[in-house]
Design a protein around this motif. Structure first.
Motif: not given
Length: 219
Positions: A37, A41, A51-52, A55, A58-59, A62
């Protein structure tokens, strides 16, 4: 070679579609690994799709709350969106989780510069300068920040170091001209402004300063 390494190579060679394919396969094969990820990114950042990218970073966070490079990537994405306070928070988390590279300290310093907190920027730019003594951009911004904090002698020393790294650095010459004016050495200032303009004839600040000094010397 594994798919992540291949993907990074393709990204470095600007083969973004191939890189995306490899990173997607790596994520599909190991969905609970943050690195895929993070790399995706970074790829999206290269493609100006911030923007993508947010995400994907952030994944990664997580999955692993201690993934320092994910916080760094997220900070960069926010920085590109001019969300400097949010960027700052992420860079601080990157440092807290063990990222000790010049880039993260430099970016932290720059978030404060953009918010006009020059005193708060200084320790981070100092650390970046210590970690990257031969990085022209890092050294220049550190020297500029020293001047903004009234540390004129220290700024002069750093700007001279910038010129050792890159002789044709018009902004370093301009700032050394400003330092010379602070020290009431108009002729030395004029020399630096002239050199700045020789390197970059479009340097408006140097052109203005040069004409002001010439006018003062002729009076």
């Amino acid at each position: 070679m594994d798919k992540l390494k291949q993907g990074i190579e393709e990204m470095q060679n600007h083969n973004y579609e191939e890189a995306a394919k490899l990173f997607t396969e790596a994520i599909d094969e190991n969905p609970n690994e943050p690195v895929g990820y993070i790399n995706f990114g970074n790829l999206l950042m290269h493609m100006n799709d911030n923007d993508r990218a947010v995400r994907f970073f952030n994944r990664a966070i997580e999955i692993d709350k201690t993934a320092a490079t994910a916080y760094y990537g997220l900070g960069n994405a926010y920085y590109e969106q001019e969300k400097y306070t949010k960027a700052q928070e992420q860079f601080l988390l990157a440092v807290k989780n063990g990222l000790e590279e010049a880039d993260v300290h430099f970016m932290l310093g720059m978030t404060f510069i953009h918010q006009e907190y020059v005193k708060l920027a200084l320790p981070y730019l100092l650390r970046a300068a210590e970690l990257a003594p031969d990085d022209v951009d890092v050294q220049f911004q550190y020297g500029l920040c020293l001047a903004q904090n009234g540390q004129i002698d220290a700024s002069e020393k750093v700007m001279n170091h910038v010129l050792q790294l890159e002789e044709q650095h018009s902004d370093a010459h301009y700032n050394l001209g400003v330092v010379a004016l602070h020290k009431e050495d108009a002729r030395k200032a004029l020399d630096h402004f002239r050199q700045a303009l020789e390197i970059n004839p479009e340097h408006m600040l140097a052109a203005h300063a040069k004409s002001q000094v010439e006018q003062a010397l002729n009076e």
